[in-house]
Write a protein that holds these residues in place. Structure first.
Motif, short mmCIF file in Angstrom:
data_model
loop_
_atom_site.label_atom_id
_atom_site.label_comp_id
_atom_site.label_asym_id
_atom_site.label_seq_id
_atom_site.Cartn_x
_atom_site.Cartn_y
_atom_site.Cartn_z
N LEU A 117 -12.32 -9.78 8.87
CA LEU A 117 -12.69 -10.56 7.69
C LEU A 117 -11.41 -10.97 6.99
CD1 LEU A 117 -14.79 -11.68 5.71
CD2 LEU A 117 -14.79 -9.45 4.58
N ASN A 118 -11.07 -12.26 7.07
CA ASN A 118 -9.85 -12.77 6.45
C ASN A 118 -10.22 -13.61 5.24
OD1 ASN A 118 -7.40 -13.85 5.74
ND2 ASN A 118 -6.89 -14.65 7.75
N ILE A 119 -9.94 -13.10 4.07
CA ILE A 119 -10.25 -13.80 2.83
C ILE A 119 -9.01 -13.91 1.95
CG2 ILE A 119 -12.75 -13.47 2.63
CD1 ILE A 119 -12.20 -10.81 1.32
N THR A 120 -7.86 -13.96 2.61
CA THR A 120 -6.61 -14.10 1.87
C THR A 120 -6.55 -15.46 1.16
OG1 THR A 120 -4.19 -14.00 2.08
CG2 THR A 120 -5.37 -15.06 3.86
N GLY A 121 -5.85 -15.49 0.04
CA GLY A 121 -5.63 -16.75 -0.65
C GLY A 121 -6.88 -17.34 -1.29
N ASN A 122 -7.72 -16.50 -1.87
CA ASN A 122 -8.89 -16.98 -2.59
C ASN A 122 -8.82 -16.52 -4.05
OD1 ASN A 122 -11.06 -18.44 -0.84
ND2 ASN A 122 -10.21 -16.87 0.51
N LYS A 123 -9.97 -16.40 -4.72
CA LYS A 123 -9.98 -16.03 -6.14
C LYS A 123 -10.88 -14.82 -6.38
CE LYS A 123 -8.90 -20.69 -7.79
NZ LYS A 123 -9.26 -21.78 -8.73
N LEU A 124 -10.83 -13.88 -5.46
CA LEU A 124 -11.68 -12.70 -5.54
C LEU A 124 -11.16 -11.70 -6.57
CD1 LEU A 124 -12.17 -12.07 -1.72
CD2 LEU A 124 -13.82 -13.09 -3.29
N THR A 125 -12.10 -11.00 -7.18
CA THR A 125 -11.77 -9.89 -8.08
C THR A 125 -12.17 -8.56 -7.47
OG1 THR A 125 -12.15 -11.36 -9.97
CG2 THR A 125 -12.07 -9.00 -10.42
N PHE A 126 -13.29 -8.55 -6.76
CA PHE A 126 -13.82 -7.33 -6.16
C PHE A 126 -14.24 -7.56 -4.71
CE2 PHE A 126 -14.61 -6.41 -10.68
CZ PHE A 126 -14.14 -5.11 -10.76
N ILE A 127 -14.35 -6.48 -3.97
CA ILE A 127 -15.00 -6.44 -2.66
C ILE A 127 -16.30 -5.67 -2.85
CG2 ILE A 127 -14.81 -5.72 -0.25
CD1 ILE A 127 -12.72 -7.76 -1.04
N PRO A 128 -17.45 -6.18 -2.43
CA PRO A 128 -18.70 -5.44 -2.62
C PRO A 128 -18.63 -4.04 -2.02
CG PRO A 128 -19.16 -7.70 -1.94
CD PRO A 128 -17.68 -7.51 -1.80
N PRO A 129 -19.09 -3.03 -2.73
CA PRO A 129 -19.06 -1.66 -2.22
C PRO A 129 -19.76 -1.52 -0.87
CG PRO A 129 -19.67 -1.69 -4.53
CD PRO A 129 -19.68 -3.11 -4.08
N GLU A 130 -20.77 -2.34 -0.64
CA GLU A 130 -21.53 -2.27 0.62
C GLU A 130 -20.64 -2.49 1.84
OE1 GLU A 130 -24.53 -3.77 -2.49
OE2 GLU A 130 -22.38 -4.01 -2.04
N GLU A 185 -12.35 -3.84 11.77
CA GLU A 185 -11.00 -3.45 12.18
C GLU A 185 -9.94 -3.96 11.22
OE1 GLU A 185 -10.47 -4.85 16.16
OE2 GLU A 185 -12.07 -3.58 16.99
N LYS A 186 -10.23 -5.05 10.54
CA LYS A 186 -9.25 -5.60 9.61
C LYS A 186 -9.94 -6.35 8.48
CE LYS A 186 -5.14 -8.54 9.27
NZ LYS A 186 -4.18 -9.41 9.99
N ILE A 187 -9.54 -6.02 7.26
CA ILE A 187 -9.94 -6.77 6.08
C ILE A 187 -8.66 -7.23 5.40
CG2 ILE A 187 -11.11 -6.74 3.85
CD1 ILE A 187 -12.80 -4.42 4.83
N ASP A 188 -8.50 -8.52 5.25
CA ASP A 188 -7.30 -9.07 4.62
C ASP A 188 -7.70 -9.78 3.33
OD1 ASP A 188 -5.00 -10.38 3.85
OD2 ASP A 188 -4.49 -11.10 5.85
N PHE A 189 -7.35 -9.16 2.19
CA PHE A 189 -7.62 -9.81 0.91
C PHE A 189 -6.32 -10.03 0.14
CE2 PHE A 189 -8.70 -5.28 0.33
CZ PHE A 189 -7.82 -4.91 -0.68
#
Length: 289
Positions: free
Chosen positions: A181-194, A202-206
């Motif tokens: 899950l590649n979500i780099t370069g966005n405007k996120l504040t949180f990652i859902p606890p779920e 294997e990889k989460i990129d925020f």
């Protein structure tokens, strides 16, 4: 080149070719008779100057691969949704603002790249593509991802980097095969606890989400297993639901219970050193698959 290309297509139809590569030929218009080569299985028109596709493209019912990488397409004809045997479609580096209605009609599509366009909204019909494994939608103008993507049970890769996404659907935690899950370069504040329940991740990129909550960074720096455990924790869930004002689901598992932490998970946070631009762009889009 229009008239000469049309004559060439007539010859190819007679030969019943299955593959056609017209890469970097300066083509700005595709003749209508392209749809007469019904034997075609692979069509590569990358690095041209196409601004539109003829409706006749929908006649290529046996096509499994369509590569339109690096053209000037502003829209797609509805007839493209008739290519129900497509397995791989590359529409990256064009000028698309939307995908046509009926875009969920592909029964075999496993790879879709629409990176480097100007898409502002991803059609909810994409959730009907049950075979989809890789979705590349980086470098667009998206502010959200449709919840319907959670129906794509074969999804392994979501690359949504460099958009304007404000939050992620909690329903993505239901994707049983999601690895990247590649979500780099966005405007996120949180990652859902779920997301702590993603068993195959294997990889989460925020990285490069400047407003991401500081506690996520603090735990991600200590390693992926620590981050996953933190997402499941009562502490994070309390922070998340308190600050987002969202109702807290009764079925969330906390880190105090016996849970299985995904192995070999890697996570990139906002503290990650930036890659050179050319390297970053190469990773975000697959030009030919």
């Amino acid at each position: 080149m229009g008239a000469s290309l049309s004559k060439e297509i007539d010859k190819l139809r007679e030969k019943k070719v299955t593959e056609l590569e017209l890469i970097d030929k300066g083509i700005d218009e595709l003749p209508n008779n392209i749809g007469t080569i019904e034997t075609l299985k692979k069509l590569n028109l990358s690095k041209n100057s196409l601004k539109r596709l003829p409706p006749a493209i929908g006649n290529l019912k046996n096509l499994t691969l369509l590569n339109l990488f690096n053209n000037s397409l502003r829209e797609l004809p509805h007839e493209i949704t008739q290519l129900v045997n497509l397995e791989s479609m590359n529409l990256s580096i064009n000028k698309l603002k939307a995908l046509p209605r009926g875009f969920g009609s592909f029964n075999h599509l496993y790879f879709l790249d629409v990176s480097y366009n100007s898409i502002t909204e991803l059609t909810t019909q994409i959730g009907l593509i049950s075979t989809l494994k890789e979705l590349h939608i980086s470098f667009n103008e998206l502010t959200e991802l449709p919840v319907e993507l959670s129906r794509c049970s074969e999804l392994e890769v979501i690359n949504a980097s460099h958009n304007k996404i404000l939050e992620l659907p909690s329903e993505f935690s239901k994707l049983p095969k999601l690895k990247l899950l590649n979500i780099t370069g966005n405007k996120l504040t949180f990652i859902p606890p779920e997301y702590g329940q993603l068993s195959k991740i294997e990889k989460i990129d925020f990285s490069k989400n400047s407003d991401i909550h500081k506690t996520l960074d603090q735990h991600a720096i200590r390693g992926p297993e620590v981050l996953i455990k933190y997402l499941k924790s009562d502490e994070y869930q309390s922070i998340y639901y308190s600050e987002t004002k969202k109702p807290r689901p009764a079925n969330l598992t906390s880190s105090n219970e016996n849970t299985t932490i995904p192995q070999n998970t890697t996570t990139t946070t906002t503290t990650t050193t930036s890659k050179p631009e050319e390297e970053e762009e190469e990773e975000s889009s697959v030009p030919y698959h």
